[in-house]
Each structure stands twice: as structure tokens, then as C-alpha cells.
Motif scaffolding. Structure first.
Motif: not given
Lengths: 344, 344
Positions: A63, A223, A245-247, A277-281, A284
Motif C-alpha cells: 500500500y 479474509e 480481502v483485508c489482510g 474476491v475484493r481487496g481494499y484499503i 479508501g
């Protein structure tokens, strides 16, 4: 009165072989910083230790920029103004600040907002009402979207993110299964947080136990572990399952770095079961969800619908050991370091 | 006049070792079906061959039940009514029907709607205006969401899905890079369809060529290949990249079944770059996007803004070879079988 020196903990070396060691950190004494015009001097009360910091110790694309060798470790704190050159922030005011692993810091007053506790200890803004809590809230609101009667599974279930994810799942009417390390944490999430079941990921028949705890499959898997846990979850995911998907603690800590197989089965499951399946910060999502988060979770906290647990270590010099313990899963609750003897 | 027998192609055996062979199919003569009350007898004009059929030949969990041994292969067709027991569908009416790899079929009239060509050959309803076109449209509208100035990459770029994905990307103002097999297909997507670049996935330096063709990274990767292509795409995906997962030809065809590594790097990219990887089934989006699709893509077709290419094989008996050729990438455009000599 202010002492002549401040203290900080810097990155001494990048972890070799994946695991962080005490020798990767160094405690330093530095001159006490002096606030200029429009600035304040802050005494750090509580420092938050968070898993993302482990990623910053590596020299890898992530990140954010890696922490440089010799630079103070990054981190967020609750602090008290002890000297002020700005009328809006008098001595005694409490603020949230991203100053790193330090005892004192200087900051521009215009970059800070005084914290209003409103019946909640201000250090909650480092945990359940801070970034960990927001991470849980935004991931569930934007991606997980649990519905009544669905099944939610979350890892690191006794931690600050996982415990709120599960409690939000319960409030939404879902069946919630937590994954945690050890009997104590498993009992806590069931007995204290009201999860429907908890599975110890250290047990040899973990995958079977997880399947038994999810008789109707899994609709939302939050996740934050990766590795072997993902492989146990994958066959249980239902049609239209959602995976924020958090970590990837198991991957980033280096404990499981060589387990790279399973891509074909993962992609096939995504395709045939219409998974998202989605990652995020977390930050954001701040513009969209910050207000709703403070309103909803603040309300849940005051009403006693959401519980949270803090794991406090005393003394900045003990931050490296507390951090390593957290990465190894030996913490119990949100990890904080009480940096100042004078902190409330 | 109607002959006494119809023909059908059944699944004779499940493909051994992953690759489908001619011996996995069998042509049979069967008695001509007889329409009952409220039914019509259909002469199949054009049969559509589609990659999903390869999955049905396996005995594995997927979207739908596997085709049973001895059962007709599944498939959609454009057909003409040749006998009718229902006033709403007189002989000569053309319909879309899911009857499988057969020469004739009986169907309830109430399950069928007459096709209105409106200046477009009705067989377009098997391709650009049918499920392949809808698959492209819905994946881009719901998941890909290309924006002006972004970069879209799509595999099987000269095929019925990929060619529309790319053209929709161009209409949205994106840079579009196609992946295709061989120089002829690559030239077609650039020269005829207006893609900005095309890369032959058979070239040894494929990954380097792809990176060079995407100087600003990839924002939307429409995944219909899997395997090695995914691994070349992964490092190029930008922050907030979107990946509609529509197919995994390289995996389901068995050509690449053992390449299972890459999960850890995939999950790490999803996490650190906030990627959305989402599988979908075309018909799941029908209620939401069907009308917009027919309006938009029908309009683009009539206006000449979207082109499409058909690869027509003559004779039902040649369907197995045409299917194998398609799986192996030897088709050029939407694969149709002209089943009836009398088809327009």
C-alpha cells in the motif's frame, strides 16, 4: 515540565527469513522536539500496534512506502498537548496523531482535531472506533454485505478487526463462525462476543471442524489470514459468496510463504460460484463510510451491543516484544502500548 | 415434407486426459419427434458452439449439471417452425431454442418467442446479440466498468465475447489490448475491430510484449483464459483494477491443468492493489442488463460501431470437429454449425 530527550524506536534491520526479531528494532534517545509557530508538542499516551506495520518492515511493493532503515516505525497514537503555540489546541487537549513509535512529537495544530470522548475512553479511537474498527465496518458494508440467515466466517476473531466483523454479522442476523488461535480466544468469541461457533486454526482437523460449523456453507468470508485457512474456506463458499480481502497475516508474516499452490482451484471457484474476491484499503472507504461508522459503531458501543478488548503493554521500550507477540498471535484483543506514565 | 428420422450428437465418453476427442461424440439417428398439443416441431437452422460445453463434458461441479453419457450435447440454436399446433407460432416463424446438438426438436410454443431480425440476420442472436454478446456486455457493465483513458485487456480477442468486450472498451474511451492466438487473429482485432494493440499469446516473450503494450498498466482485465496469461497480467494490474472472471479456457480444456502455483501472489495483489476479482454467470445478470444490452449493442450493430465475425461449419455431423477446433483456438469468430440445408 518537559525532559530534554524524547525516545523513539527505529527499524534497525529488515526481518531475515520472514520473521521479525527484537534485533530488527532499536530504541534511541533523541532531542526533545520544539514546536514552532502554529505547532504543538505532543506527549504520546497510547500507541496502536497493527499488523500492517509488519508489511512496512519489508522492502516490497505494498500500500505504502516501506519504512527505511534507521527511520522510526510508523503508527497511530492518542496524545495529549503539553506545549501549544496555537490557541485552538490548548495544553491538555487530546488528539489522534500518526507520529510513529515515539514518546513525543511536534505537529501542526491545523492537522489535528481535538478528540471528544463522549463517555468512551479516547484510546477506543485506536481500536474499535479507529482504523481497526473502520476496517471491519467498511469491509462488511461495502463488500461482505451479510444478510439475515447467511453464514459469516472471520479469522483472527478475537482481534480488533475480526471481533467487530463478527459482531456486525450477528447484528445483521447472520450465523457467525470465528477462527482464532487457542482455546482461550475461541471461548472468548463465543461466550463474550456471542459468535455461534469458534474453530481453533491450530487443531489438526481444522478443515473438518470448519465444515461442520458451517452446515449451510459460507456466504461471507472476511479474509485476514490467507494460506491454509483460505484453502479450508474455499470449498465451503456458496454461490455469490463475498470475500473482503483485508489482510494476509499468514503470508505477510512469512510463516507460510512457500504455500503458493491453489490458484487454479481458486479461480475455478470464483468462476463457477460467481464469487466476489475484493481487496481494499480502509482509508479508501473513508469518504463514503466514515460518518455511518462513527454513528453506528459508536451507538452499538454505548448501547453495549458491541464489546471490545484491549491488550495493553506498558512502556515504549516494550513495543517490539508486544509487536512480535501480536504477529505470532499471542495478543488477546487490540494491542496498545501505554507510552506515557501520565496517560489516563 | 418431414423425413422419418432426426439426427443428434450425444456424449459418447468423457474426455480422457483433459482433451476432448472426436471419439467422445457419437452421431445417432432417432425417430422424428412429434409435436403434441400446444407444441411445435422445429427444424434447427444454426447451432451455436460455445466454450462452456467443454465443462459439461466433465463430471465435475460447475454452473450446471454435467451432460450424461448417451445424452445429446447441450446447446442453443436458431430454428424454424415446420409444424405447429399453436396459432401464435405458425410454420416459418423463427425462434431461439436450447435444444442441444440435434437436427429437429419439439418444444412448447409458450416457451418460445418469435425472433424479430429488424435488419440483422437472426443467427446474430446466437453471437453478438445472444449469450456471447450478453456475457461481454454484462461483465463490462457490472464489473469491468471501463473509463475513458483506462486500459482494458481481453483474451480470446477475436472470439464472440472478447471481440465485443474490446469494442465496448473502445466505445468507453479506453485503450484496448487484445490477446489472441496467431498473427491472423491479432491483425483482425487491430485492423478490423480497432483495438490499439494485439499480442499473440503463443510468442515466447508474451509477458514482455503485454507489458510494453500496457505502458499505464491494466485497469480492466476480462478473464476468459486463466493459467499463464493470468500470471502475465497480474503484475500489470493497477490499483482498483477490476477482473470480471468469465471463463478459464486454459484450465477447463485441460491444457494447463497442472499449473496451480501463484495463489499467494494473486491474493497479495488483490490485497495490496485493492483489486476486484469477480466471477459471474451471464444469465445471473439478465434481469438487470437484458434490455440495455439489446438496445445498446443492437444500436451499435446497426450503426456499424460494432463488428462481428462468424465461423460457420456446414452439417451437424461436423459439429464435433468444429468444437474441438474451437477449444484448440483454430476458429476465427463466433462458431456456428449450419444444421439445415434450408437455413437462410
Amino acid at each position: 515540565m518537559t525532559s530534554a530527550t524524547a525516545r523513539q524506536i527505529v527499524l534497525a534491520s529488515r526481518p531475515a527469513g520472514g520473521r521479525a526479531a527484537l534485533s530488527d528494532f532499536r530504541l534511541e534517545e533523541v532531542p526533545m522536539p520544539v514546536p514552532g509557530e502554529g505547532q504543538v508538542l505532543l506527549r504520546i499516551d497510547y500507541l496502536s500496534l497493527d499488523p500492517y506495520m509488519r508489511g512496512r518492515m519489508n522492502d516490497a511493493r505494498s500500500y505504502a512506502k516501506p519504512t527505511q532503515i534507521g527511520e522510526a516505525m510508523p503508527g497511530e497514537s492518542v496524545a495529549t498537548v503539553i506545549e501549544s503555540n496555537d490557541a485552538t489546541l490548548p495544553p491538555g487537549a487530546q488528539v489522534l496523531v500518526s507520529a510513529g513509535w515515539v514518546s513525543h512529537a511536534v505537529a501542526d495544530a491545523r492537522d489535528l482535531s481535538p478528540l471528544s470522548a463522549d463517555g468512551i475512553a479516547t484510546r477506543a479511537y485506536l481500536g474499535v472506533l479507529g482504523m481497526p474498527g473502520f476496517t471491519a465496518y467498511a469491509g462488511m458494508a461495502a463488500i461482505g454485505k451479510p444478510k439475515s440467515g447467511e453464514t459469516v466466517v472471520v479469522g483472527a476473531a478475537s482481534g480488533p478487526v475480526g471481533s467487530l466483523v463478527g459482531q456486525l454479522g450477528k447484528i445483521a442476523g447472520a450465523r457467525v463462525v470465528g477462527i482464532a488461535g487457542g482455546a482461550k480466544k475461541c471461548s472468548y468469541v463465543v461466550d463474550e462476543l456471542g459468535f455461534d461457533a469458534a474453530i481453533d486454526h491450530r487443531t489438526p482437523d481444522f478443515a473438518d471442524q470448519l465444515a461442520n460449523a458451517c452446515p449451510k456453507g459460507i456466504d461471507v468470508y472476511f479474509e485476514n489470514i490467507g494460506g491454509a485457512v483460505w484453502k479450508a474456506v474455499l470449498p465451503l463458499l456458496n454461490q455469490y459468496g463475498r470475500v473482503p480481502v483485508c489482510g494476509l497475516m499468514a503470508q505477510t508474516s512469512g510463516n507460510n510463504a512457500d504455500a503458493d499452490d491453489g490458484l487454479a482451484s481458486t479461480m475455478r471457484a470464483i468462476l463457477t460460484r460467481s464469487l466476489t474476491v475484493r481487496g481494499y484499503i480502509n482509508y479508501g472507504f473513508l469518504p463514503e463510510y466514515r460518518d455511518a461508522f462513527l454513528r453506528d459503531v459508536g451507538g452499538f458501543l454505548r448501547a453495549g451491543q458491541v464489546k471490545h478488548l484491549e491488550d495493553v503493554t506498558v512502556g515504549l521500550e516494550n513495543a517490539p516484544q508486544a509487536f512480535i507477540d501480536m504477529i505470532d498471535g499471542r495478543n488477546f484483543g487490540k494491542v496498545l502500548v501505554r507510552v506515557s506514565d501520565e496517560a489516563a
